[in-house]
Enzyme design. Structure first.
Site, PDB file in Angstrom:
ATOM      1  NE  ARG A   1      36.662  -4.563-107.726  1.00 20.67           N
ATOM      2  CZ  ARG A   1      36.786  -3.581-108.621  1.00 20.67           C
ATOM      3  NH1 ARG A   1      37.658  -2.608-108.420  1.00 20.67           N
ATOM      4  NH2 ARG A   1      36.039  -3.582-109.701  1.00 20.67           N
TER       5      ARG A   1
ATOM      6  CG  HIS B   1      39.121  -7.860-110.361  1.00 17.69           C
ATOM      7  ND1 HIS B   1      38.943  -6.707-111.078  1.00 17.69           N
ATOM      8  CD2 HIS B   1      37.950  -8.063-109.703  1.00 17.69           C
ATOM      9  CE1 HIS B   1      37.714  -6.224-110.871  1.00 17.69           C
ATOM     10  NE2 HIS B   1      37.104  -7.029-110.027  1.00 17.69           N
TER      11      HIS B   1
ATOM     12  CG  ASN C   1      41.004  -5.197-113.903  1.00 20.26           C
ATOM     13  OD1 ASN C   1      40.249  -5.499-112.968  1.00 20.26           O
ATOM     14  ND2 ASN C   1      41.657  -6.100-114.622  1.00 20.26           N
TER      15      ASN C   1
ATOM     16  CG  HIS D   1      30.450  -5.777-103.119  1.00 19.80           C
ATOM     17  ND1 HIS D   1      29.657  -5.710-104.234  1.00 19.80           N
ATOM     18  CD2 HIS D   1      31.713  -6.008-103.571  1.00 19.80           C
ATOM     19  CE1 HIS D   1      30.405  -5.896-105.326  1.00 19.80           C
ATOM     20  NE2 HIS D   1      31.651  -6.090-104.942  1.00 19.80           N
TER      21      HIS D   1
END
Ligand code: HEM
Ligand SMILES: *[C@@H]1O[C@H](CO)[C@@H](O)[C@H](O)[C@H]1NC(C)=O
Ligand SMILES: *[C@@H]1O[C@H](CO)[C@@H](O)[C@H](O)[C@H]1NC(C)=O
Ligand SMILES: *[C@@H]1O[C@H](CO)[C@@H](O)[C@H](O)[C@H]1NC(C)=O
Length: 318
Positions: free
Chosen positions: A62, A66, A94, A193
């Protein structure tokens, strides 16, 4: 005469070398001579961290996402706030959410000890994301390298460009399209996911108020995610196998067992359903689309050549 043309040739070489450097593209062999042990050093450190805590693989994957969605894959997500600098760590998507910074610090320390100021933090994130997927049984791919680290970060871009769990399908498509990623890439990347956890605050509305959710699945999540309180309690994004990188995420969607609103948007009698059905029945196809999409995501606006810097410490600019 010979001397003149030979010196002209030298200048041409200099010119083309400069052009090549300034427009450098990412390359799989970027560290082959400057730091041949970079990749094996990162892999061992990722494997050790994942051995300690399987979720760390999800957290590292992740972090690369990001990073890439905000100013491009430039390590901006790693910069700490201080009294004169505001980075991305307090952005809505975040804050109290992204993790793994200590593992990245540890990897960076090990990489610095074998090759001083050579390997960027942005590249470490890209390689650690790949090694994390592999560590949980997912596909491998060749990571393109040569990104450099930003001197800046953007709180506002982190808030605007990272997609929210409340997004509908059209918002998901447009958030990825803004980063030049296709709808196919978006649906494949969402398969990330298949690993990791989400906090109650990100799925509370879904398990109490949505109708396109399996009712026993919703009920089973409510005890640990009450209507008020318990915001940071977690549940697996893939209710079947949250520590294995597999196609169960898509099988869950077919059963209306997507944890996030945004997850179930990919299978909700809409245009994404057919691709979800394909992946739920064909892990080779999911893996090949996922790896292609990870390479596309890793190519978002890298700093190359002499732009940016190679940070000594991933948390601050030099
Ligand atoms: C499609 C749009 C996406 C949305 C709306 C979304 C949203 C979220 C949310 C809300 C969480 C839980 C955060 C928390 O509880 O604090 C999460 C976790 C996670 N996301 Fe996404 N995400 C998206 C795409 C992606 C992509 C493209 C990747 C990577 C390629 C990714 C990888 C992950 C992972 C692995 C976790 C679990 C992290 C952990 O356990 O530490 N997500 N995401
Ligand atoms: C569910 O919807 C009702 C009515 O809109 C709202 O009052 C309530 O806060 C919602 N509950 C959750 C957990 O989102
Ligand atoms: C999707 O369509 C099926 C069949 O018509 C229906 O049973 C189901 O409720 C629909 N789901 C949603 C979320 O609209
Ligand atoms: C604050 O962070 C910025 C960005 O990393 C850095 O350039 C600056 O040196 C830091 N200031 C202090 C006092 O550490």
């Amino acid at each position: 005469m010979a001397r003149i043309s030979s010196s002209k040739y030298s200048w041409l070489l200099v010119f083309f070398t400069l052009v090549a450097i300034s427009s450098a593209q990412l390359s799989s062999t970027f560290y082959s001579s400057s730091c041949p042990s970079a990749l094996s050093t990162i892999k061992s450190a990722v494997n050790a961290a994942v051995k300690k805590e399987k979720r760390m693989a999800a957290s590292l994957l992740r972090l690369h996402f990001h990073d890439c969605f905000v100013q491009g894959c430039d390590g901006s997500v790693l910069l700490d706030d201080n009294s004169t600098f505001t980075g991305e760590k307090t952005a809505g998507p975040n804050l109290n959410s992204i993790r793994g910074f200590d593992v990245i610090d540890n990897i960076k320390t090990q990489v610095e000890s074998v090759c001083k100021q050579t390997v960027s933090c942005a590249d470490i994130l890209a390689v650690a994301a790949r090694d994390s997927v592999v560590a949980l049984g997912g596909p491998t791919w060749t990571v393109l390298l040569g990104r450099r680290d930003s001197l800046t970060a953007s709180l506002s871009a982190a808030n605007s460009d990272l997609p929210a769990a409340t997004s509908d399908l059209s918002a998901l498509i447009s958030a990825f399209s803004k980063k030049s990623l296709s709808t196919t890439d978006m649906i494949a990347l969402s398969g990330a996911h298949t690993i990791g956890l989400a906090r109650c605050t990100t799925f509370r509305t879904r398990i109490y108020n949505e109708t396109n959710i399996d009712s026993s699945f919703a009920t089973s999540l409510q005890a640990n995610c009450p209507t008020s309180g318990g915001d940071d309690n977690t549940a697996p994004l893939d209710t079947r196998t949250s520590s294995v990188f597999d196609i169960n995420y898509y099988k869950n969607l077919q059963a209306n067992k997507g944890l996030l609103h945004s997850d179930q948007q990919l299978f909700n009698n809409g245009s994404a359903d057919s691709q979800v059905n394909t992946y739920a029945g064909n892990s080779n196809k999911f893996f090949s689309d996922f790896t292609a999409a990870m390479i596309n995501m890793g190519n978002i606006s890298p700093l190359t050549g002499s732009s940016g810097e190679i940070r000594l410490n991933c948390r601050k600019t030099n």
